[in-house]
Motif scaffolding. Sequence first.
Motif, PDB file in Angstrom:
ATOM      1  N   TYR A   1       0.216  -6.510  -5.513  1.00  0.00           N
ATOM      2  CA  TYR A   1       0.351  -5.305  -4.910  1.00  0.00           C
ATOM      3  C   TYR A   1      -1.368  -4.643  -4.567  1.00  0.00           C
ATOM      4  O   TYR A   1      -1.623  -3.774  -5.362  1.00  0.00           O
ATOM      5  CB  TYR A   1       0.923  -4.163  -5.850  1.00  0.00           C
ATOM      6  CG  TYR A   1       1.396  -3.094  -5.252  1.00  0.00           C
ATOM      7  CD1 TYR A   1       2.409  -2.877  -4.062  1.00  0.00           C
ATOM      8  CD2 TYR A   1       1.061  -1.649  -5.477  1.00  0.00           C
ATOM      9  CE1 TYR A   1       2.620  -1.723  -3.227  1.00  0.00           C
ATOM     10  CE2 TYR A   1       1.682  -0.567  -4.881  1.00  0.00           C
ATOM     11  CZ  TYR A   1       2.490  -0.685  -3.796  1.00  0.00           C
ATOM     12  OH  TYR A   1       2.550   0.487  -3.044  1.00  0.00           O
TER      13      TYR A   1
ATOM     14  N   LEU B   1      -5.846  -1.011   1.597  1.00  0.00           N
ATOM     15  CA  LEU B   1      -5.163  -0.066   2.438  1.00  0.00           C
ATOM     16  C   LEU B   1      -4.126  -0.784   3.062  1.00  0.00           C
ATOM     17  O   LEU B   1      -2.810  -0.461   2.956  1.00  0.00           O
ATOM     18  CB  LEU B   1      -6.058   1.091   2.949  1.00  0.00           C
ATOM     19  CG  LEU B   1      -5.325   2.245   3.644  1.00  0.00           C
ATOM     20  CD1 LEU B   1      -4.707   3.046   2.515  1.00  0.00           C
ATOM     21  CD2 LEU B   1      -6.020   2.933   4.593  1.00  0.00           C
ATOM     22  N   GLN B   2      -4.328  -1.380   4.271  1.00  0.00           N
ATOM     23  CA  GLN B   2      -3.562  -1.997   5.155  1.00  0.00           C
ATOM     24  C   GLN B   2      -2.596  -3.193   4.152  1.00  0.00           C
ATOM     25  O   GLN B   2      -1.465  -3.300   4.571  1.00  0.00           O
ATOM     26  CB  GLN B   2      -4.319  -2.834   6.214  1.00  0.00           C
ATOM     27  CG  GLN B   2      -4.912  -1.481   7.013  1.00  0.00           C
ATOM     28  CD  GLN B   2      -5.610  -2.118   8.251  1.00  0.00           C
ATOM     29  OE1 GLN B   2      -5.366  -3.170   8.728  1.00  0.00           O
ATOM     30  NE2 GLN B   2      -6.132  -1.112   9.143  1.00  0.00           N
TER      31      GLN B   2
ATOM     32  N   ARG C   1      -1.729  -3.206   1.162  1.00  0.00           N
ATOM     33  CA  ARG C   1      -0.661  -2.563   0.448  1.00  0.00           C
ATOM     34  C   ARG C   1       0.475  -2.004   1.279  1.00  0.00           C
ATOM     35  O   ARG C   1       1.643  -2.247   0.952  1.00  0.00           O
ATOM     36  CB  ARG C   1      -1.244  -1.429  -0.378  1.00  0.00           C
ATOM     37  CG  ARG C   1      -0.241  -0.860  -1.235  1.00  0.00           C
ATOM     38  CD  ARG C   1      -1.016   0.240  -2.301  1.00  0.00           C
ATOM     39  NE  ARG C   1      -1.583  -0.671  -3.413  1.00  0.00           N
ATOM     40  CZ  ARG C   1      -1.806  -0.411  -4.550  1.00  0.00           C
ATOM     41  NH1 ARG C   1      -1.805   1.055  -4.890  1.00  0.00           N
ATOM     42  NH2 ARG C   1      -2.363  -1.232  -5.497  1.00  0.00           N
ATOM     43  N   ALA C   2      -0.049  -1.643   2.572  1.00  0.00           N
ATOM     44  CA  ALA C   2       0.970  -0.869   3.175  1.00  0.00           C
ATOM     45  C   ALA C   2       1.928  -1.896   3.797  1.00  0.00           C
ATOM     46  O   ALA C   2       3.176  -1.698   3.852  1.00  0.00           O
ATOM     47  CB  ALA C   2       0.438  -0.356   4.424  1.00  0.00           C
ATOM     48  N   ARG C   3       1.533  -3.274   4.214  1.00  0.00           N
ATOM     49  CA  ARG C   3       2.444  -4.346   4.482  1.00  0.00           C
ATOM     50  C   ARG C   3       3.424  -4.582   3.550  1.00  0.00           C
ATOM     51  O   ARG C   3       4.589  -4.840   3.643  1.00  0.00           O
ATOM     52  CB  ARG C   3       1.613  -5.363   4.660  1.00  0.00           C
ATOM     53  CG  ARG C   3       1.156  -5.648   6.110  1.00  0.00           C
ATOM     54  CD  ARG C   3       1.716  -5.799   7.296  1.00  0.00           C
ATOM     55  NE  ARG C   3       1.333  -5.378   8.502  1.00  0.00           N
ATOM     56  CZ  ARG C   3       1.388  -4.314   9.253  1.00  0.00           C
ATOM     57  NH1 ARG C   3       2.462  -3.508   8.831  1.00  0.00           N
ATOM     58  NH2 ARG C   3       0.823  -4.124  10.081  1.00  0.00           N
TER      59      ARG C   3
ATOM     60  N   ASP D   1       4.575  -2.324   1.054  1.00  0.00           N
ATOM     61  CA  ASP D   1       5.356  -1.011   0.946  1.00  0.00           C
ATOM     62  C   ASP D   1       6.470  -1.223   2.270  1.00  0.00           C
ATOM     63  O   ASP D   1       7.346  -0.827   2.124  1.00  0.00           O
ATOM     64  CB  ASP D   1       4.514   0.082   1.206  1.00  0.00           C
ATOM     65  CG  ASP D   1       3.736   0.482  -0.120  1.00  0.00           C
ATOM     66  OD1 ASP D   1       4.187   0.242  -1.136  1.00  0.00           O
ATOM     67  OD2 ASP D   1       2.676   1.225   0.086  1.00  0.00           O
ATOM     68  N   GLU D   2       5.827  -1.441   3.320  1.00  0.00           N
ATOM     69  CA  GLU D   2       6.653  -1.582   4.439  1.00  0.00           C
ATOM     70  C   GLU D   2       7.780  -2.637   4.230  1.00  0.00           C
ATOM     71  O   GLU D   2       9.086  -2.181   4.621  1.00  0.00           O
ATOM     72  CB  GLU D   2       5.850  -2.120   5.626  1.00  0.00           C
ATOM     73  CG  GLU D   2       6.690  -2.345   7.046  1.00  0.00           C
ATOM     74  CD  GLU D   2       5.697  -2.679   8.121  1.00  0.00           C
ATOM     75  OE1 GLU D   2       5.045  -3.923   7.920  1.00  0.00           O
ATOM     76  OE2 GLU D   2       5.875  -2.139   9.318  1.00  0.00           O
TER      77      GLU D   2
ATOM     78  N   ALA E   1      10.372  -1.130   1.768  1.00  0.00           N
ATOM     79  CA  ALA E   1      11.286  -0.052   2.289  1.00  0.00           C
ATOM     80  C   ALA E   1      12.296  -0.729   3.159  1.00  0.00           C
ATOM     81  O   ALA E   1      13.419  -0.323   3.237  1.00  0.00           O
ATOM     82  CB  ALA E   1      10.335   0.916   3.044  1.00  0.00           C
TER      83      ALA E   1
END
Lengths: 205, 205
Positions: free
Chosen positions: B50, B54-55, B57-59, B61-62, B65
């Motif tokens: 994880y 920033l980016q 981690r966002a991938r 999370d995406e 979700a």
Amino acid sequence: MWGQHLSDAFAQISPLQKVPVLKDGDFTLTESVAILLYLTRKYKVPDHWYPQDLQARARVDEYLAWQHTALRRNCLRALWHKVMLPVFLGEPVSPEMLAATLAKLDVTLQVLEDKFLQDKAFLAGPHVSLADLVAITELMHPVGAGCQVFKDRPKLAAWRQRVEAAVGEVLFQEAHEVILKAKNSQPADPIIKQKLMSRVLAMIQ
Amino acid sequence: MWGQHLSDAFAQISPLQKVPVLKDGDFTLTESVAILLYLTRKYKVPDHWYPQDLQARARVDEYLAWQHTALRRNCLRALWHKVMLPVFLGEPVSPEMLAATLAKLDVTLQVLEDKFLQDKAFLAGPHVSLADLVAITELMHPVGAGCQVFKDRPKLAAWRQRVEAAVGEVLFQEAHEVILKAKNSQPADPIIKQKLMSRVLAMIQ
């Protein structure tokens, strides 16, 4: 505008043609929960939105995971079965189907109250968090369709007031302006209707 | 044991009677994604699971979700429509229903490949992450039901091998031992069947 995300121009930004999408320079991100987490980290927002504390953060994560297949799904179905299918798309929904959808929403609201809100001020603890933002936004879907979501639910109604106060009344109203007019929808343009139908049926079944 | 989570003893730990549940001292947490994030933080696991970036981690999370209403839902439905309803619960599923379910799974697998995996080694980038763990676990549901998920999908099949290698073959097999035997299920005990039916119908419709 309803359906605008189905344009070819939007498909270039987001291949799945789903809203919302965040574009930050050449970085494109879909999924509202992922976008909120990204913004939380990038702008180092106050701790209460997504607390550093291990257990408090886990409570926010728990809600954000649960809602996808529960509150989010049932709020969306209520909006589409009550208003968007029959009025916007001109596709009748049987009274039995609508009643079943609203009964499921009711069960989910009870879980929201009993398992998540309990006797706390907010869903994940004493302070407003991303969980409350995501939840209130979903609840505005059936509210926009004319469902009395907060009637006979004084705990949820009081929580809603707290969330509105925490966000600020003006911003709260602005964020929900479009969805709260859903019940006054006009029938869709036939081209939009054609583009929407298969996607809608896949989404709400 | 299938259905064991419906016992009264389990209800005391988890009021919604869903699995998995984590109990860490007097802290109880549901939702597999929230549990994985909690473990990641508590035990300070290697960054790639994880990423701090920033980016990157966002991938993750995406994906986490997206999967709730897409891959997770369609894998679960495939398992239940193909094996668990007709064999375990003795409730017939029409060929049309099963075909529609498998067609939806196929569409979702294509999105998994085109939008998430693309030409990367793993779903969220060059390294294995929580996204891959969650995805492979869901995919084992239709595999356990006898679906040829990786057939004619060389990119997904190669990714699966990479995930298995990253996790370790022994652990990978152990984690999926029960689900991979789903197609050999025996009919359920009538009491378990009665307890499961309404919950199952609500879950997979």
